[in-house]
Design an enzyme around this catalytic site. Sequence first.
Site, PDB file in Angstrom:
ATOM      1  N   ASP A   1      -1.183  -3.183   8.000  1.00 21.34           N
ATOM      2  CA  ASP A   1      -2.233  -2.892   7.021  1.00 21.34           C
ATOM      3  C   ASP A   1      -1.538  -2.411   5.749  1.00 21.34           C
ATOM      4  OD1 ASP A   1      -4.228  -1.867   5.435  1.00 21.34           O
ATOM      5  OD2 ASP A   1      -5.226  -0.753   7.041  1.00 21.34           O
TER       6      ASP A   1
ATOM      7  N   GLY B   1       1.052  13.261  13.959  1.00 27.78           N
ATOM      8  CA  GLY B   1       0.624  11.992  14.542  1.00 27.78           C
ATOM      9  C   GLY B   1       1.492  10.878  14.021  1.00 27.78           C
TER      10      GLY B   1
ATOM     11  N   GLU C   1     -12.454   9.899  16.267  1.00 26.37           N
ATOM     12  CA  GLU C   1     -11.223  10.312  16.959  1.00 26.37           C
ATOM     13  C   GLU C   1     -10.948  11.808  16.819  1.00 26.37           C
ATOM     14  OE1 GLU C   1      -7.898   7.944  15.792  1.00 26.37           O
ATOM     15  OE2 GLU C   1      -8.573   6.192  16.924  1.00 26.37           O
TER      16      GLU C   1
ATOM     17  N   ASP D   1       4.156  13.688  17.730  1.00 24.16           N
ATOM     18  CA  ASP D   1       3.151  12.805  18.324  1.00 24.16           C
ATOM     19  C   ASP D   1       3.121  13.066  19.826  1.00 24.16           C
ATOM     20  OD1 ASP D   1       1.633  10.432  19.273  1.00 24.16           O
ATOM     21  OD2 ASP D   1       1.899   9.763  17.213  1.00 24.16           O
TER      22      ASP D   1
ATOM     23  N   ILE E   1       0.075  19.183  18.517  1.00 26.22           N
ATOM     24  CA  ILE E   1       0.380  20.105  17.428  1.00 26.22           C
ATOM     25  C   ILE E   1      -0.098  21.514  17.767  1.00 26.22           C
ATOM     26  CG2 ILE E   1      -1.763  19.815  16.115  1.00 26.22           C
ATOM     27  CD1 ILE E   1       1.865  20.032  14.743  1.00 26.22           C
ATOM     28  N   GLU E   2      -1.083  21.620  18.665  1.00 33.39           N
ATOM     29  CA  GLU E   2      -1.601  22.933  19.044  1.00 33.39           C
ATOM     30  C   GLU E   2      -0.691  23.675  20.020  1.00 33.39           C
ATOM     31  OE1 GLU E   2      -4.851  20.212  17.790  1.00 33.39           O
ATOM     32  OE2 GLU E   2      -3.336  20.066  19.375  1.00 33.39           O
TER      33      GLU E   2
ATOM     34  N   SER F   1       1.709  10.931  22.082  1.00 38.37           N
ATOM     35  CA  SER F   1       1.651   9.698  22.874  1.00 38.37           C
ATOM     36  C   SER F   1       3.069   9.241  23.217  1.00 38.37           C
ATOM     37  CB  SER F   1       0.919   8.595  22.108  1.00 38.37           C
ATOM     38  OG  SER F   1       1.704   8.122  21.025  1.00 38.37           O
TER      39      SER F   1
ATOM     40  N   HIS G   1      -7.409  -2.033   8.276  1.00 37.64           N
ATOM     41  CA  HIS G   1      -7.659  -2.061   9.725  1.00 37.64           C
ATOM     42  C   HIS G   1      -8.868  -1.200  10.094  1.00 37.64           C
ATOM     43  CE1 HIS G   1      -5.578   1.823   9.680  1.00 37.64           C
ATOM     44  NE2 HIS G   1      -6.011   2.020  10.916  1.00 37.64           N
TER      45      HIS G   1
ATOM     46  N   ARG H   1      -3.038   0.549   3.659  1.00 30.62           N
ATOM     47  CA  ARG H   1      -2.741   1.843   4.273  1.00 30.62           C
ATOM     48  C   ARG H   1      -1.296   2.241   4.092  1.00 30.62           C
ATOM     49  NH1 ARG H   1       0.327   2.751   8.741  1.00 30.62           N
ATOM     50  NH2 ARG H   1      -0.128   4.570  10.046  1.00 30.62           N
TER      51      ARG H   1
ATOM     52  N   GLU I   1      -1.659  10.444   8.772  1.00 34.19           N
ATOM     53  CA  GLU I   1      -2.648   9.374   8.682  1.00 34.19           C
ATOM     54  C   GLU I   1      -3.616   9.619   9.837  1.00 34.19           C
ATOM     55  OE1 GLU I   1      -4.823   6.987   9.704  1.00 34.19           O
ATOM     56  OE2 GLU I   1      -3.452   5.314  10.023  1.00 34.19           O
TER      57      GLU I   1
END
Length: 511
Positions: free
Chosen positions: A218, A245, A320, A267, A295-296, A269, A459, A221, A311
């Site tokens: 994209d 993220g 989300e 991140d 992040i928490e 994931s 996107h 973006r 982002e």
Amino acid sequence: MDKYTADICEESDTSSNDGSYDGGDFESEKAKCLFCDSTFNDVEATLLHCKETHDVDFHKLMNRFQMDCYSFIKMINFIRKEVISCEVLKTLDSPVWEDDKYFKPVEEFDPWLMFDFEEHFSALSRDDILPVVNNHGDSSCEKNQLVLNLQKELQDKTEQLSQLSEQLIQMKKFVHKILQDDDAMDTHPANCVGNSTNDNGYFESYSHHGIHYDMLSDNVRTLSYKNAILDNKAVFTDKIVLDLGCGTGILSMFAASAGSKKVYAVDNSDIAFYTVDIIRENKLTEKVEVVKSKIESNKLPFDHVDIIISEWMGYFLLFEGMLDSLIYARDNLLKPGGLLLPDKCNLYICGAHDLEGYKNHIEFWNDVHGYQMSSIRNEVLKEVIIDVMPSKNIVTSSSNIASFDLYKCSVKDTSFSSSFNLTCNEDTSITAFVGYFDVLFQLENTVQFSTDSFSTPTHWKQTIFYISHPIVLKKGDNLNGRLICRRNVKNTRSLLITIEANDRTYNFDLQ
């Protein structure tokens, strides 16, 4: 503990051992109309005012939606919380207030919530059905039977009242519990998104390379972020940066190339494992450190940063719930005077005439090989479509329904109610409402982009809300309405959206 919770706890401690409840100070409170600023000495007078002035008969509403005491309490809180007008309330097709969050009182010591409405309405029903006594010779037997019937009915109502009293006691205990239960009511990321049972699936969805291909390819973006960072190198020189993220780490590498002293790419994931290799492959390991974590978490390898880039935007901007994490990072990890990129976003709505989409998504279910499938059609109408809406189909002006200054906004701002006004550009009909947003990087060399139908597709595409009844308009007509956006307590990363327009209410679930 807030004042209202403390008051409830105090009442619980001083209540009698038999579990009875005398109403406390509620009876001394003036009853305020739900639709205007009028106040009355009691709820009965307010009910009469609502019926005579606003044409809202709560007795009929109770019968129409088969409401018990719990549903009635939710309806009162729903009207207050969402600022529902009497016109909108009368057009609702179903009790949309059934979410348990509407148990939480909007106003402290609200007399409406303690009013014995079932007994009140039962009395009205008795007045309606009492037989008329014939003054021209009723027999003694008939009169005795009438007395027996009334006595039995009184006994039945007395038993119902006893059951209602017990229900009110249980309801009070339940409200007390949810007011103290942060997990049930709080939408702070540490208590809600961070602990959501859907989080595993959310992070897993970002573990596959396919979704990152969609984002990286994209150009609107990715190049917007690249230009905002590399065209403002002075901002990044020798700074500590958090890429929240980070995904594949593309923004982290932009920041490193702009002269950042250190970049923490965070991140949760599994894509982070690949990001480590990507950073190594590009010989940036001395500047970029990949951290696989929420992040928490309290185990991050840094305390504070100078700049946060992220982002975080989802469909309809807020889908989300990643804005929650950005707000947490801003409040806990960003140094005073630090920068957020981007720093402002605006959310808009407009109207579209899209007969092809309307036929494919809605009218299809009216005639499926000669058979009606209205039950599926009703479910389809609740779904939000993410697709590109051609600019030729946009037939109204746009209205800004929400703006987010990322330096100031809070998690509560992600649930909102906003009126809108759209001006029609031609003689046509609106078959869908369309949502989109724009993003701003307000630096010396400002960068911004939009996801509207008139800009290069991204996107994110557009968020399309098809409606069951097309709205016919002429050129120059104004369409006034309201959009209510709220978090789904069952899945806080999804959104429940209500659009009120043309005396109809449309409910959508973006998940």
